[in-house]
Scaffold this motif. Structure first.
Motif, PDB file in Angstrom:
ATOM      1  N   HIS A   1       0.854  -1.186   0.000  1.00  0.00           N
ATOM      2  CA  HIS A   1       0.000   0.000   0.000  1.00  0.00           C
ATOM      3  C   HIS A   1       0.895   1.243   0.000  1.00  0.00           C
ATOM      4  CE1 HIS A   1      -3.478  -2.523   1.218  1.00  0.00           C
ATOM      5  NE2 HIS A   1      -2.545  -3.189   1.890  1.00  0.00           N
TER       6      HIS A   1
ATOM      7  N   TYR B   1      -3.041   7.009  -4.282  1.00  0.00           N
ATOM      8  CA  TYR B   1      -3.056   5.743  -3.547  1.00  0.00           C
ATOM      9  C   TYR B   1      -2.829   4.611  -4.531  1.00  0.00           C
ATOM     10  CZ  TYR B   1      -4.615   1.476  -1.325  1.00  0.00           C
ATOM     11  OH  TYR B   1      -4.661   0.181  -0.866  1.00  0.00           O
TER      12      TYR B   1
ATOM     13  N   TYR C   1       0.729   5.454  -0.067  1.00  0.00           N
ATOM     14  CA  TYR C   1      -0.030   6.696   0.044  1.00  0.00           C
ATOM     15  C   TYR C   1       0.939   7.847  -0.211  1.00  0.00           C
ATOM     16  CZ  TYR C   1      -2.900   3.430   2.776  1.00  0.00           C
ATOM     17  OH  TYR C   1      -3.612   2.345   3.212  1.00  0.00           O
TER      18      TYR C   1
END
Length: 224
Positions: free
Chosen positions: A119, A138, A121
């Motif tokens: 992930h 994202y 960000y």
């Protein structure tokens, strides 16, 4: 493993066949250069071309940053990027438009079975000539080893990701990137990738053939 490989080939091939007349090329380098137990330096260069042949430059992106590693799978970054945008039909050798970018990032990953989930960000403050913009990104990426139980030296893997870009004002949707490709872990600190990326920008879309090299170094080691 064979099923994963077949799915990847079908996905990769269908994207390419559907965009033979609308395909660009990105040549990319990424590096994480360790300087201490908790800190490393991010280095990156991307040479993006309007055509599949790397002879019609569209954008040159240079990015660097300081990484702080909370854990082996979690880090935060503060950095700077310079982006030169070119008109491939112009005789001008210098960028038509230049962008200076400050960026912050939080990266974390986890593993479920054989699959690694990453992930990312990212927040960007963009200074484009006399204009200022902010953007949030994202990205969710999956790494699936094919010939080994995990990604290690000698491992071939399938990589897939989707990344959404959101602006801070007006036209909130900036773009979306869908990627599929293969990676090979040549050595502990060297990884090679080849794949296809489909980028949707407002009302337009384009496919890019990508070649990537990830080369990590350990600058914290001192000679005896």
């Amino acid at each position: 493993m064979k099923k994963a490989l077949c799915i990847g080939l079908l996905f990769w091939g269908s994207m390419f066949l559907g965009a033979q007349n609308d395909t660009g090329n990105w040549l990319m380098y990424f590096g994480t250069n360790k300087i201490s137990e908790k800190f490393s330096i991010h280095t990156e260069a991307q040479y993006r071309n309007h055509t599949i042949s790397p002879t019609n430059v569209e954008q040159l992106l240079l990015r660097t940053g300081l990484n702080y590693h909370f854990k082996s799978n979690t880090s935060a970054t503060f950095g700077y990027a310079h982006i030169g945008n070119y008109d491939y039909e112009s005789d001008r050798k210098s960028p038509e438009v230049e962008e200076h970018r400050i960026w912050q990032q939080f990266l974390t990953s986890n593993t479920i079975g054989r699959v690694k989930f990453e992930h990312r960000y990212r927040l960007e403050e963009r200074y484009i000539e006399d204009d200022f913009k902010m953007r949030f990104r994202y990205r969710l990426m999956l790494f699936i080893p094919i010939n080994r139980p995990k990604i290690e030296t000698g491992a071939l893997c399938l990589g897939v990701y989707d990344e959404l870009f959101i602006n801070d004002k007006r036209n909130f949707f900036d773009r979306n990137r869908l990627y599929g490709g293969f990676g090979y872990q040549y050595a502990e600190n060297i990884h090679i990738q080849v794949g296809l990326l489909r980028q949707e920008v407002q009302t337009t879309a384009k496919t890019f053939l990508q070649f990537g090299l990830i080369f990590n170094t350990d600058l914290s080691k001192s000679e005896d």
